[in-house]
Design a protein around this motif. Structure first.
Motif, PDB file in Angstrom:
ATOM      1  N   ILE A  53      87.958 116.994   8.620  1.00  0.00           N
ATOM      2  CA  ILE A  53      87.647 117.546   8.582  1.00  0.00           C
ATOM      3  C   ILE A  53      87.081 118.402   9.530  1.00  0.00           C
ATOM      4  N   PRO A  54      87.339 119.582   9.818  1.00  0.00           N
ATOM      5  CA  PRO A  54      87.460 120.842  11.121  1.00  0.00           C
ATOM      6  C   PRO A  54      86.187 121.475  10.641  1.00  0.00           C
ATOM      7  N   THR A  55      84.871 120.783  12.134  1.00  0.00           N
ATOM      8  CA  THR A  55      83.115 120.989  11.700  1.00  0.00           C
ATOM      9  C   THR A  55      83.377 121.956  13.075  1.00  0.00           C
ATOM     10  N   TYR A  56      83.901 122.255  13.886  1.00  0.00           N
ATOM     11  CA  TYR A  56      83.844 123.083  15.024  1.00  0.00           C
ATOM     12  C   TYR A  56      83.486 124.275  14.933  1.00  0.00           C
ATOM     13  N   ASP A  57      84.096 125.195  13.885  1.00  0.00           N
ATOM     14  CA  ASP A  57      83.694 125.931  13.708  1.00  0.00           C
ATOM     15  C   ASP A  57      81.999 126.478  13.138  1.00  0.00           C
ATOM     16  N   LEU A  58      81.344 125.316  12.628  1.00  0.00           N
ATOM     17  CA  LEU A  58      80.995 125.394  11.532  1.00  0.00           C
ATOM     18  C   LEU A  58      78.919 125.549  12.548  1.00  0.00           C
ATOM     19  N   PHE A  59      80.323 125.085  13.805  1.00  0.00           N
ATOM     20  CA  PHE A  59      78.565 125.190  14.679  1.00  0.00           C
ATOM     21  C   PHE A  59      78.583 126.114  15.931  1.00  0.00           C
ATOM     22  N   GLU A  60      79.961 126.146  16.231  1.00  0.00           N
ATOM     23  CA  GLU A  60      80.894 127.491  16.915  1.00  0.00           C
ATOM     24  C   GLU A  60      78.848 128.277  16.724  1.00  0.00           C
ATOM     25  N   TYR A  61      78.359 129.104  16.286  1.00  0.00           N
ATOM     26  CA  TYR A  61      77.431 130.237  16.260  1.00  0.00           C
ATOM     27  C   TYR A  61      76.284 129.821  15.235  1.00  0.00           C
ATOM     28  N   ASP A  62      75.807 128.649  14.690  1.00  0.00           N
ATOM     29  CA  ASP A  62      75.170 128.182  14.507  1.00  0.00           C
ATOM     30  C   ASP A  62      74.520 127.149  14.567  1.00  0.00           C
ATOM     31  N   THR A  63      74.700 126.560  16.176  1.00  0.00           N
ATOM     32  CA  THR A  63      73.463 125.948  16.307  1.00  0.00           C
ATOM     33  C   THR A  63      72.224 125.585  16.448  1.00  0.00           C
ATOM     34  N   GLU A  64      71.156 126.627  16.641  1.00  0.00           N
ATOM     35  CA  GLU A  64      70.355 126.846  16.002  1.00  0.00           C
ATOM     36  C   GLU A  64      69.546 126.548  14.725  1.00  0.00           C
ATOM     37  N   LYS A  65      70.588 127.390  13.429  1.00  0.00           N
ATOM     38  CA  LYS A  65      69.946 127.189  12.272  1.00  0.00           C
ATOM     39  C   LYS A  65      71.049 125.293  11.605  1.00  0.00           C
ATOM     40  N   TYR A  66      71.431 125.330  12.522  1.00  0.00           N
ATOM     41  CA  TYR A  66      72.514 123.756  11.593  1.00  0.00           C
ATOM     42  C   TYR A  66      71.795 121.978  12.162  1.00  0.00           C
ATOM     43  N   LEU A  67      70.636 122.694  13.605  1.00  0.00           N
ATOM     44  CA  LEU A  67      71.246 121.367  14.814  1.00  0.00           C
ATOM     45  C   LEU A  67      69.026 120.764  13.986  1.00  0.00           C
ATOM     46  N   THR A  68      69.073 119.021  14.482  1.00  0.00           N
ATOM     47  CA  THR A  68      68.082 119.107  14.857  1.00  0.00           C
ATOM     48  C   THR A  68      67.395 119.125  15.492  1.00  0.00           C
ATOM     49  N   ILE A  69      66.042 119.133  16.247  1.00  0.00           N
ATOM     50  CA  ILE A  69      65.154 118.949  17.350  1.00  0.00           C
ATOM     51  C   ILE A  69      65.980 118.254  18.435  1.00  0.00           C
ATOM     52  N   ASP A  70      66.561 117.744  18.238  1.00  0.00           N
ATOM     53  CA  ASP A  70      67.104 117.007  19.018  1.00  0.00           C
ATOM     54  C   ASP A  70      68.548 117.693  20.287  1.00  0.00           C
ATOM     55  N   ASN A  71      68.953 118.690  19.446  1.00  0.00           N
ATOM     56  CA  ASN A  71      69.581 120.068  19.791  1.00  0.00           C
ATOM     57  C   ASN A  71      71.763 118.712  20.221  1.00  0.00           C
ATOM     58  N   PHE A  72      71.520 117.995  18.993  1.00  0.00           N
ATOM     59  CA  PHE A  72      72.128 116.906  18.950  1.00  0.00           C
ATOM     60  C   PHE A  72      72.864 116.807  17.491  1.00  0.00           C
ATOM     61  N   HIS A  73      71.581 115.487  17.074  1.00  0.00           N
ATOM     62  CA  HIS A  73      72.166 115.423  15.162  1.00  0.00           C
ATOM     63  C   HIS A  73      72.154 117.233  14.502  1.00  0.00           C
ATOM     64  N   PRO A  74      72.955 116.845  13.750  1.00  0.00           N
ATOM     65  CA  PRO A  74      73.012 118.008  12.538  1.00  0.00           C
ATOM     66  C   PRO A  74      71.301 118.005  11.520  1.00  0.00           C
ATOM     67  N   ASN A  75      70.450 118.608  11.212  1.00  0.00           N
ATOM     68  CA  ASN A  75      69.646 118.309   9.663  1.00  0.00           C
ATOM     69  C   ASN A  75      69.748 118.627   8.619  1.00  0.00           C
ATOM     70  N   SER A  76      69.096 119.184   8.153  1.00  0.00           N
ATOM     71  CA  SER A  76      69.532 118.468   6.528  1.00  0.00           C
ATOM     72  C   SER A  76      70.883 120.068   6.084  1.00  0.00           C
ATOM     73  N   SER A  77      70.328 121.091   6.683  1.00  0.00           N
ATOM     74  CA  SER A  77      71.403 122.163   6.572  1.00  0.00           C
ATOM     75  C   SER A  77      72.683 121.970   7.062  1.00  0.00           C
ATOM     76  N   GLY A  78      72.634 121.792   8.150  1.00  0.00           N
ATOM     77  CA  GLY A  78      73.955 120.894   8.691  1.00  0.00           C
ATOM     78  C   GLY A  78      74.581 120.313   8.136  1.00  0.00           C
ATOM     79  N   TYR A  79      74.140 119.137   7.437  1.00  0.00           N
ATOM     80  CA  TYR A  79      75.166 117.811   7.045  1.00  0.00           C
ATOM     81  C   TYR A  79      75.355 118.159   5.466  1.00  0.00           C
ATOM     82  N   LYS A  80      75.111 119.697   5.157  1.00  0.00           N
ATOM     83  CA  LYS A  80      74.404 120.443   4.246  1.00  0.00           C
ATOM     84  C   LYS A  80      75.792 121.049   4.061  1.00  0.00           C
ATOM     85  N   ALA A  81      76.144 121.797   4.974  1.00  0.00           N
ATOM     86  CA  ALA A  81      77.811 122.834   6.135  1.00  0.00           C
ATOM     87  C   ALA A  81      78.909 121.654   5.269  1.00  0.00           C
TER      88      ALA A  81
END
Length: 265
Positions: free
Chosen positions: A224-252
């Motif tokens: 499952i490739p995920t690199y492209d999912l987060f490449e331009y949406d890190t602020e949208k998809y990462l939690t406050i630690d800037n490493f793990h996905p948030n709810s939106s990131g995991y849903k993606a």
């Protein structure tokens, strides 16, 4: 006269006892029916029921095993589901089946740690009963390079080789115990953006590429490739630690899994 009064008191006392008994029964009934029940969705209840039973006693149950690191565990998700939880919800509704979800992922784990877990007898039993296995591993091995600027290219390559060998062994052990289950391997993304050099980004891409090559050999495994999912949406998809996905990131990630599996034969 005294006899009539005595009988009257007995009748009244019996009536009081009867009323108390009826009240007690109603009260007991209200206590055994938890007020929380009305807030639990039907799908959640089905999941709870399936978790309380053994695999063999759950009718029409689909068993999903989740292994690996904090990404597999769902760390950072405000709703506590992670990609596996969201996928299980989707699968349950689409196929109208009970889903048993066993998550044995460990925060901070690396490929060698996961290999030891797969060798464990309890894990072997879970693998044998699984219809699908999710794996996410390697992120912690890659993440340390952001903070270790003096790591040589040789050290990086050595770490990559050990990781790839561990992945091969993990797959071999899984297939020794279950030749039919679908294995879903979650690829790595870059949570650091442009704060790491191009050499580190190339390393990340190399790991994904080499991992995908290993997985492609298995006809019932998908990458499952995920690199492209987060490449331009890190602020949208990462939690406050800037490493793990948030709810939106995991849903993606869960949606990407759905898309890949639709095309998987």
């Amino acid at each position: 006269m005294l006899k009539k009064l005595t009988i009257g008191f007995v009748v009244i006392a019996a009536g009081i006892v009867l009323l108390l008994s009826i009240f007690g029964i109603k009260e007991a009934a209200s206590l055994t029916s938890s007020p929380v029940d009305k807030y639990i969705s039907k799908s959640s209840k089905e999941t709870v029921v399936s978790k309380k039973n053994n695999y063999d006693t759950v009718s029409n149950s689909y068993n999903i095993l989740v292994m690996g690191d904090s990404l597999a565990k769902g760390t950072g998700d405000e709703k506590g589901k992670g990609f596996s939880g969201y996928f299980a919800d989707y699968f349950r509704v689409k196929n109208n089946r009970n889903v048993r979800l066993d998550n044995i992922a460990v925060n901070g784990d690396v490929s060698n740690g996961l290999l030891q877990i797969v060798k464990n007898k309890d894990t072997e039993n879970l693998i044998k009963k699984s219809n699908m296995i999710f794996i996410s591993i390697g992120g912690n091995e890659v993440s340390k390079f952001k903070f270790e600027g003096n790591v040589s290219a040789a050290d990086l390559k050595d770490t990559e080789n050990k990781y790839l060998n561990n992945v091969r062994d993990i797959f071999r052990l899984i297939r020794d115990n279950n030749s039919k289950c679908t294995i879903v391997f979650i690829g790595l993304y870059n949570p650091f953006g442009s704060s790491i050099g191009t050499d580190k980004i190339e390393l990340l891409n190399s790991w994904n590429y080499q991992t995908q090559n290993i997985i492609s050999v298995d006809s019932n495994a998908v990458f499952i490739p995920t690199y492209d999912l987060f490449e331009y949406d890190t602020e949208k998809y990462l939690t406050i630690d800037n490493f793990h996905p948030n709810s939106s990131g995991y849903k993606a990630i869960a949606q990407r899994i759905e898309e890949v599996l639709k095309n998987h034969k």
